[in-house]
Design a protein around this motif. Structure first.
Motif, PDB file in Angstrom:
ATOM      1  N   ASN A   1       0.903 -34.934  17.146  1.00 14.31           N
ATOM      2  CA  ASN A   1       0.847 -34.622  15.937  1.00 14.31           C
ATOM      3  C   ASN A   1      -0.486 -34.394  15.301  1.00 14.31           C
ATOM      4  OD1 ASN A   1       3.378 -35.553  15.902  1.00 14.31           O
ATOM      5  ND2 ASN A   1       3.378 -37.277  14.467  1.00 14.31           N
TER       6      ASN A   1
ATOM      7  N   ARG B   1       2.311 -35.620  11.320  1.00 14.91           N
ATOM      8  CA  ARG B   1       3.296 -34.523  11.205  1.00 14.91           C
ATOM      9  C   ARG B   1       3.281 -34.024  12.699  1.00 14.91           C
ATOM     10  NH1 ARG B   1       5.005 -32.170   5.852  1.00 14.91           N
ATOM     11  NH2 ARG B   1       5.313 -34.339   5.596  1.00 14.91           N
ATOM     12  N   SER B   2       4.448 -33.706  13.257  1.00 17.73           N
ATOM     13  CA  SER B   2       4.607 -32.893  14.540  1.00 17.73           C
ATOM     14  C   SER B   2       3.615 -31.588  14.407  1.00 17.73           C
ATOM     15  CB  SER B   2       5.942 -32.451  14.846  1.00 17.73           C
ATOM     16  OG  SER B   2       5.968 -31.654  15.826  1.00 17.73           O
TER      17      SER B   2
ATOM     18  N   ASN C   1       4.248 -29.036  15.900  1.00 19.57           N
ATOM     19  CA  ASN C   1       5.049 -27.877  15.767  1.00 19.57           C
ATOM     20  C   ASN C   1       5.772 -27.514  14.529  1.00 19.57           C
ATOM     21  OD1 ASN C   1       4.792 -27.169  18.653  1.00 19.57           O
ATOM     22  ND2 ASN C   1       5.928 -28.860  19.102  1.00 19.57           N
ATOM     23  N   ASP C   2       5.655 -28.512  13.429  1.00 20.16           N
ATOM     24  CA  ASP C   2       6.134 -28.477  12.263  1.00 20.16           C
ATOM     25  C   ASP C   2       5.397 -27.593  11.142  1.00 20.16           C
ATOM     26  OD1 ASP C   2       8.408 -29.775  13.105  1.00 20.16           O
ATOM     27  OD2 ASP C   2       7.908 -31.425  12.333  1.00 20.16           O
ATOM     28  N   ASN C   3       4.707 -26.411  11.668  1.00 21.65           N
ATOM     29  CA  ASN C   3       3.851 -25.867  10.853  1.00 21.65           C
ATOM     30  C   ASN C   3       4.780 -24.539  10.291  1.00 21.65           C
ATOM     31  OD1 ASN C   3       3.538 -24.731  13.715  1.00 21.65           O
ATOM     32  ND2 ASN C   3       2.602 -23.117  12.690  1.00 21.65           N
TER      33      ASN C   3
ATOM     34  N   ASP D   1       7.261 -28.672   6.220  1.00 20.45           N
ATOM     35  CA  ASP D   1       6.321 -28.008   6.965  1.00 20.45           C
ATOM     36  C   ASP D   1       4.992 -28.634   6.403  1.00 20.45           C
ATOM     37  OD1 ASP D   1       8.007 -26.884   8.660  1.00 20.45           O
ATOM     38  OD2 ASP D   1       8.046 -24.617   7.733  1.00 20.45           O
TER      39      ASP D   1
ATOM     40  N   ASP E   1       0.783 -30.896   3.607  1.00 17.50           N
ATOM     41  CA  ASP E   1       1.904 -30.687   3.426  1.00 17.50           C
ATOM     42  C   ASP E   1       2.150 -29.407   2.392  1.00 17.50           C
ATOM     43  OD1 ASP E   1       5.033 -32.056   2.980  1.00 17.50           O
ATOM     44  OD2 ASP E   1       4.280 -31.335   1.167  1.00 17.50           O
TER      45      ASP E   1
END
Length: 272
Positions: free
Chosen positions: A96, A106-107, A109-111, A117, A148
Motif C-alpha cells: 500500500n 490504499r493499495s 494498484n488502486d491508482n 482511486d 484520494d
C-alpha cells in the motif's frame, strides 16, 4: 478569510528517525534508530552534499541550495506512478501507499481517476506557473504525493492557509473558497514541499520562477501562499520518520536530489 484554530503540534517520536543509506536503495520500512541517528546522517550530508551551503543565510543560502538541488534526474509523468509507490509506501504494509491528506493506506494498484482511486497531487498546484505535467516541475516527486481522487479535487489549485469547513470524507482537512488546510500531521510536509519548489525552480531552466508569498487567490501566477502560515506549519510540525525516509528514497533511487528543508528545517527561517 476566517481563522479556525491555532495549530497544535504533534509530539516528536524520539525513536522513529529513519536510518539514511547514502549509497544504494533505502529500506522499504523505516528502521528504528537512536534519537541522534539522523544527526549523524545530516553531518555526513553537510560534509558532502550541502558543503557549499553551510554558513550562508538569506538570498546567498537560497542561491547555493538552488545550485545543489537543480542537479537531478528528471522523470516522465508516467514514471511518477511507480516512484510514488516507493516513496510513499506504507511502512506497515508494503503493498500500500499512504495518502497525503487523509493518512489512509490504499493499495498501490488502486491508482487512477475513479472514485476510490488515488492519483498524483501536485502540492504546488500546477496551474500556479502554468507548468502542467511537463517534465520538470510537473513531474518533480518532491512535491507530488498520492491523494484520494475526491480530496485532490476538493483541494484543486487552492493556496494553503488556516480556516474553512471540514471535509466530510477527509476529517482534519479544511477548505473554503480560496484556500486549503491539510491535517495537522502533514502541515509541515506541505510547507517544506512548497519551499523546496521555490528554491528548485528559479526561472533559469525554461520554467517560471516559483516563489511563495503571503496571500491566497494567486491564480495562475507562479506564486503560492500563505508564506507566514507555511513557515509556522514547518516549525510546529517538524520532519518525521516517514518524511525523512521519503527524502532518502527520492535521493537514492529516483531524482538524486534532496529537499534541504527536511534535512535542515532551520533553513526555512534562514531564507524567509
Amino acid at each position: 478569510m476566517s481563522r479556525r484554530h491555532s495549530f497544535y503540534a504533534r509530539p516528536l517520536l524520539a525513536a522513529a528517525a529513519a536510518v539514511t543509506v547514502l549509497a544504494g536503495t533505502a529500506a522499504a520500512t523505516p528502521a528504528a534508530a537512536s534519537p541522534d541517528a539522523h544527526t549523524t546522517t545530516t553531518a555526513t550530508l553537510d560534509d558532502t552534499y550541502y558543503q557549499d551551503a553551510l554558513g550562508k543565510t538569506g538570498a546567498e543560502l537560497k542561491a547555493a541550495l538552488h545550485t545543489i538541488i537543480r542537479d537531478q534526474t528528471k522523470l516522465s509523468y508516467s514514471q511518477v506512478w511507480n516512484a510514488l509507490r516507493a516513496t510513499d509506501e506504507d511502512p506497515a504494509n508494503s503493498s500500500n501507499v499512504v495518502l497525503l491528506y487523509t493518512g489512509r493506506s490504499r493499495s498501490k494498484n488502486d491508482n487512477g481517476g475513479n472514485v476510490g482511486d488515488w492519483n498524483r497531487e501536485h502540492v504546488w498546484a500546477k496551474s500556479h506557473g502554468d507548468f502542467g505535467t511537463t517534465t520538470g516541475p510537473g513531474t518533480d516527486v518532491h512535491h507530488l504525493r498520492p491523494t484520494d481522487v475526491q480530496v485532490n479535487s476538493a483541494r484543486g489549485n487552492k493556496d494553503f492557509d488556516n480556516g474553512g469547513s471540514e471535509l466530510g470524507n477527509a476529517p482534519g482537512n479544511f477548505t473554503d473558497g480560496d484556500s486549503f488546510e491539510p491535517r495537522d500531521a502533514v502541515k509541515g510536509d506541505v510547507a517544506r514541499m512548497i519551499l523546496y519548489m521555490a528554491v528548485r525552480y528559479e526561472g533559469n531552466d525554461a520554467f517560471a520562477d516559483l516563489e511563495p508569498n503571503d496571500r491566497v487567490n494567486n491564480g495562475s501566477a507562479p506564486r503560492m501562499g500563505r508564506l507566514s502560515v507555511l513557515k509556522r506549519w514547518s516549525q510546529e510540525d517538524p520532519p518525521d520518520a516517514f518524511e525523512k525516509r521519503r527524502n532518502d528514497v527520492i535521493f537514492d533511487r529516483f531524482q538524486h536530489n534532496r529537499n534541504p528543508f527536511i534535512d535542515h528545517p532551520e533553513w526555512v527561517g534562514a531564507i524567509w
